[in-house]
Design a protein around this motif. Structure first.
Motif, PDB file in Angstrom:
ATOM      1  N   SER A 302      27.347  36.940  45.441  1.00  0.00           N
ATOM      2  CA  SER A 302      26.689  36.762  44.237  1.00  0.00           C
ATOM      3  C   SER A 302      26.476  35.295  43.833  1.00  0.00           C
ATOM      4  O   SER A 302      27.481  34.678  44.196  1.00  0.00           O
ATOM      5  CB  SER A 302      26.926  37.677  43.116  1.00  0.00           C
ATOM      6  N   SER A 303      25.536  34.880  43.050  1.00  0.00           N
ATOM      7  CA  SER A 303      25.278  33.686  42.528  1.00  0.00           C
ATOM      8  C   SER A 303      25.905  33.391  41.326  1.00  0.00           C
ATOM      9  O   SER A 303      26.215  32.408  40.813  1.00  0.00           O
ATOM     10  CB  SER A 303      23.983  33.071  42.442  1.00  0.00           C
ATOM     11  N   ILE A 304      26.194  34.579  40.660  1.00  0.00           N
ATOM     12  CA  ILE A 304      27.033  34.547  39.221  1.00  0.00           C
ATOM     13  C   ILE A 304      28.572  34.402  39.629  1.00  0.00           C
ATOM     14  O   ILE A 304      29.285  35.057  40.327  1.00  0.00           O
ATOM     15  CB  ILE A 304      26.826  35.876  38.749  1.00  0.00           C
ATOM     16  N   LYS A 305      29.065  33.111  38.947  1.00  0.00           N
ATOM     17  CA  LYS A 305      30.335  32.849  39.347  1.00  0.00           C
ATOM     18  C   LYS A 305      31.460  33.825  38.882  1.00  0.00           C
ATOM     19  O   LYS A 305      32.517  33.929  39.545  1.00  0.00           O
ATOM     20  CB  LYS A 305      30.651  31.420  38.434  1.00  0.00           C
ATOM     21  N   ALA A 306      31.255  34.415  37.669  1.00  0.00           N
ATOM     22  CA  ALA A 306      32.009  35.487  37.351  1.00  0.00           C
ATOM     23  C   ALA A 306      32.315  36.662  38.296  1.00  0.00           C
ATOM     24  O   ALA A 306      33.422  37.063  38.609  1.00  0.00           O
ATOM     25  CB  ALA A 306      32.017  36.072  35.790  1.00  0.00           C
ATOM     26  N   TRP A 307      31.200  36.990  38.975  1.00  0.00           N
ATOM     27  CA  TRP A 307      31.235  37.963  39.883  1.00  0.00           C
ATOM     28  C   TRP A 307      31.693  37.701  41.223  1.00  0.00           C
ATOM     29  O   TRP A 307      32.759  38.322  41.815  1.00  0.00           O
ATOM     30  CB  TRP A 307      29.597  38.454  40.078  1.00  0.00           C
ATOM     31  N   HIS A 308      31.331  36.398  41.857  1.00  0.00           N
ATOM     32  CA  HIS A 308      31.967  36.051  43.209  1.00  0.00           C
ATOM     33  C   HIS A 308      33.493  35.688  42.779  1.00  0.00           C
ATOM     34  O   HIS A 308      34.108  35.865  43.943  1.00  0.00           O
ATOM     35  CB  HIS A 308      31.075  34.998  43.897  1.00  0.00           C
ATOM     36  N   CYS A 309      33.573  35.200  41.913  1.00  0.00           N
ATOM     37  CA  CYS A 309      35.449  34.864  41.576  1.00  0.00           C
ATOM     38  C   CYS A 309      36.061  36.065  41.619  1.00  0.00           C
ATOM     39  O   CYS A 309      37.079  36.341  42.287  1.00  0.00           O
ATOM     40  CB  CYS A 309      35.666  33.945  40.487  1.00  0.00           C
ATOM     41  N   ALA A 310      35.475  37.069  40.852  1.00  0.00           N
ATOM     42  CA  ALA A 310      36.359  38.342  40.907  1.00  0.00           C
ATOM     43  C   ALA A 310      36.415  39.050  42.158  1.00  0.00           C
ATOM     44  O   ALA A 310      37.509  39.501  42.565  1.00  0.00           O
ATOM     45  CB  ALA A 310      35.724  39.111  39.509  1.00  0.00           C
ATOM     46  N   ALA A 311      35.369  39.101  42.959  1.00  0.00           N
ATOM     47  CA  ALA A 311      35.306  39.674  44.183  1.00  0.00           C
ATOM     48  C   ALA A 311      36.289  38.870  45.333  1.00  0.00           C
ATOM     49  O   ALA A 311      37.026  39.636  46.001  1.00  0.00           O
ATOM     50  CB  ALA A 311      33.874  39.480  44.835  1.00  0.00           C
ATOM     51  N   ALA A 312      36.420  37.560  45.142  1.00  0.00           N
ATOM     52  CA  ALA A 312      37.293  37.054  46.163  1.00  0.00           C
ATOM     53  C   ALA A 312      38.935  37.283  45.361  1.00  0.00           C
ATOM     54  O   ALA A 312      39.733  37.578  46.433  1.00  0.00           O
ATOM     55  CB  ALA A 312      37.236  35.511  45.673  1.00  0.00           C
ATOM     56  N   GLU A 313      39.182  37.453  44.311  1.00  0.00           N
ATOM     57  CA  GLU A 313      40.367  37.854  43.965  1.00  0.00           C
ATOM     58  C   GLU A 313      40.594  39.229  44.378  1.00  0.00           C
ATOM     59  O   GLU A 313      41.750  39.669  44.544  1.00  0.00           O
ATOM     60  CB  GLU A 313      40.607  37.702  42.276  1.00  0.00           C
ATOM     61  N   VAL A 314      39.696  40.221  44.105  1.00  0.00           N
ATOM     62  CA  VAL A 314      39.888  41.795  44.686  1.00  0.00           C
ATOM     63  C   VAL A 314      40.273  41.492  46.268  1.00  0.00           C
ATOM     64  O   VAL A 314      41.322  42.484  46.400  1.00  0.00           O
ATOM     65  CB  VAL A 314      38.548  42.376  44.295  1.00  0.00           C
ATOM     66  N   LEU A 315      39.536  40.941  46.986  1.00  0.00           N
ATOM     67  CA  LEU A 315      39.836  41.062  48.366  1.00  0.00           C
ATOM     68  C   LEU A 315      41.267  40.226  48.654  1.00  0.00           C
ATOM     69  O   LEU A 315      41.986  40.728  49.384  1.00  0.00           O
ATOM     70  CB  LEU A 315      38.698  40.085  48.938  1.00  0.00           C
ATOM     71  N   GLY A 316      41.684  39.200  47.837  1.00  0.00           N
ATOM     72  CA  GLY A 316      42.970  38.477  48.014  1.00  0.00           C
ATOM     73  C   GLY A 316      43.958  39.456  47.647  1.00  0.00           C
ATOM     74  O   GLY A 316      45.210  39.521  48.271  1.00  0.00           O
ATOM     75  N   ARG A 317      43.727  40.640  46.872  1.00  0.00           N
ATOM     76  CA  ARG A 317      44.925  41.213  46.396  1.00  0.00           C
ATOM     77  C   ARG A 317      44.747  42.724  47.245  1.00  0.00           C
ATOM     78  O   ARG A 317      45.852  43.245  47.405  1.00  0.00           O
ATOM     79  CB  ARG A 317      44.819  41.795  44.847  1.00  0.00           C
ATOM     80  N   LEU A 318      43.587  42.995  47.487  1.00  0.00           N
ATOM     81  CA  LEU A 318      43.657  44.541  48.318  1.00  0.00           C
ATOM     82  C   LEU A 318      44.279  44.215  49.831  1.00  0.00           C
ATOM     83  O   LEU A 318      44.869  45.309  50.101  1.00  0.00           O
ATOM     84  CB  LEU A 318      42.203  44.559  48.685  1.00  0.00           C
ATOM     85  N   ILE A 319      44.146  42.989  50.144  1.00  0.00           N
ATOM     86  CA  ILE A 319      44.605  42.752  51.623  1.00  0.00           C
ATOM     87  C   ILE A 319      46.321  42.868  51.824  1.00  0.00           C
ATOM     88  O   ILE A 319      46.712  42.731  52.522  1.00  0.00           O
ATOM     89  CB  ILE A 319      44.049  41.263  52.111  1.00  0.00           C
TER      90      ILE A 319
END
Length: 461
Positions: A302-319
């Motif tokens: 997503s181009s929305i900063k809050a969304w792609h930042c949150a998604a990156a954090e989720v992936l980093g924590r899920l792994i």
């Protein structure tokens, strides 16, 4: 080569052994509590005053004496009761940033509360989507014992003599067929079981239901910040299915609802096992592990900063959880590419989220390190993060450690040798990370793999 420390299973996306920090809105910011309060005030001002009403002042022990009443108010479907319950729960669940709340109300002490809040969100989603995308009609349970719920213009729609006459289909005035006019008369009570029922009367009613769903999602988000709640919510399949479904429908769903869902997942990610979507627990919305990861990937792009930042954090924590690897690794090439793109952004929070996710991804196995090193611009942008001062010094340290992890693989050395001069420059100019770059140069040149590298391998001598 498995390098991960198992003590990090409950850690942060940066790999520390301490529990994952839970951040408030907006994402990635390290501002004061006043900034968070200003954002909350702006969100409150956007809500219709007729729906949420004035703020309520409640005692800290109020929930203990009114648990059952709050749940019943949410289940009633009545506007006044919902407004009271949502206002009360908002105040009970809200806390200032870094405030220690000893009077926090864990969900475990309020049976049925989480399900009642999820029902408010589900009811909005049932009427928000187009008819060809909705589930088959089902029995309406909310407000079943009340003729009028208070949503929309029901008082105006109800006639003095025939309460349900306005709910019948309107005949064409130009058609004089008696059978058509006959169809405008009062129908039997089976109208209650149709999708075009009590909650679909007008747009105003839909707007109010939408606001209730947004407030309910915000309460669920607030609950995820409480230590006693995150474990319960991470094992609650209905909660996870609703959250991921909201994220998956980001193209048509309310933006604030999506943001609340993402922030909730960020808090629950260290405890989340994606295998719950194929577990024998009762399922309310059909969500698979693959679809859940795809929803996060869509947010990452997503181009929305809050969304792609949150998604990156989720992936980093899920792994961090090894059980999630089979579901995340098939998307590894897309994840690396997007995270490297985030490193090029000027936003400090985007860089922090990307570095945190890459830090954990680089420690999974050899294949992950090889793919990351071969990703275009990955080395350049990691070096840029280390060179440029970051508001969070730990981010620079993690970026340097990612480079050290990459150079540990012999297959990566030919690519990394091109940056030998840059590594040497960082060794002499950057005192904070000089030890890390000394180890990188030693690893890069001490064990040559061909004749070309032996002539350049002076740092290991």
């Amino acid at each position: 080569m498995q390098k991960r420390d198992q003590s990090k299973v409950a850690g942060t996306s940066g790999g520390a052994a301490t529990p994952a920090p839970k951040r408030g809105r907006p994402f990635g910011t390290t501002g004061s509590a006043a900034a968070a309060a200003a954002a909350a005030a702006a969100a409150d001002s956007a809500a219709p005053s007729t729906l949420l009403g004035p703020s309520l002042q409640v005692h800290s022990s109020f929930a203990d004496h009114n648990n059952k009443r709050i749940v019943l108010a949410l289940q009633s479907g009545l506007k006044s009761e919902l407004t009271w319950a949502l206002n009360t729960l908002t105040l009970l669940s809200f806390k200032e940033k870094d405030e220690m709340r000893r009077d926090a109300t864990p969900l475990a002490k309020i049976p049925g509360l989480l399900d009642a809040l999820l029902q408010v969100v589900d009811d909005w989603r049932d009427i928000a989507l187009p008819k060809d995308h909705t589930k088959p009609s089902r029995v309406r349970l909310l407000g079943a014992n009340s003729v009028v719920t208070g949503f929309g213009n029901e008082y105006e729609a109800m006639g003095p003599n025939d309460g349900f006459s306005r709910l019948s289909p309107v005949a064409d005035p130009s058609n004089t067929d008696a059978s058509v006019h006959k169809g405008t008369k009062h129908r039997s009570s089976d109208w209650w079981f149709e999708e075009d029922g009590l909650f679909n009367l007008d747009e105003e009613g839909k707007t109010e239901k939408q606001q209730c769903a947004v407030v309910a999602s915000n309460i669920i988000r607030n609950f995820s910040f409480m230590p006693d709640n995150d474990v319960i919510m991470a094992q609650h399949r209905h909660c996870l299915e609703t959250i991921f479904q909201c994220i998956a429908d980001h193209a048509t769903e309310d933006e604030e609802l999506i943001t609340n869902a993402l922030e909730t997942i960020v808090n629950l990610a260290p405890l989340l096992d994606l295998r719950i979507f194929s577990s024998p627990k009762p399922s309310y919305i059909k969500i698979t592990e693959k679809r859940a990861v795809q929803a996060i990937m869509e947010m990452l792009g997503s181009s929305i900063k809050a969304w792609h930042c949150a998604a990156a954090e989720v992936l980093g924590r899920l792994i961090i959880n090894p059980d999630n690897e089979p579901f995340l690794l098939p998307f590894a090439p897309q994840i690396y590419r997007r995270l490297v793109d985030l490193l090029s952004l000027q936003a400090a929070d985007a860089q922090a989220a990307a570095v945190g996710a890459l830090y954990n991804l680089a420690e999974i196995n050899v294949d992950c390190r090889l793919k990351l090193a071969s990703e275009r611009w990955a080395i350049d942008r990691l070096l840029k993060v280390v060179r440029n001062p970051h508001p969070v010094p730990d981010i620079c340290r993690k970026a340097a450690m990612i480079l050290e992890s990459l150079v540990s693989e012999p297959q990566n050395k030919p690519m990394l040798l091109a940056y030998e001069n840059a590594f040497a420059e960082m060794l002499f100019l950057d005192g904070k990370h000089s030890d890390t770059f000394a180890r990188i140069l030693y690893e890069l040149t001490s064990r040559p793999i061909n004749k070309v590298t032996t002539t350049r391998g002076i740092w290991g001598m």
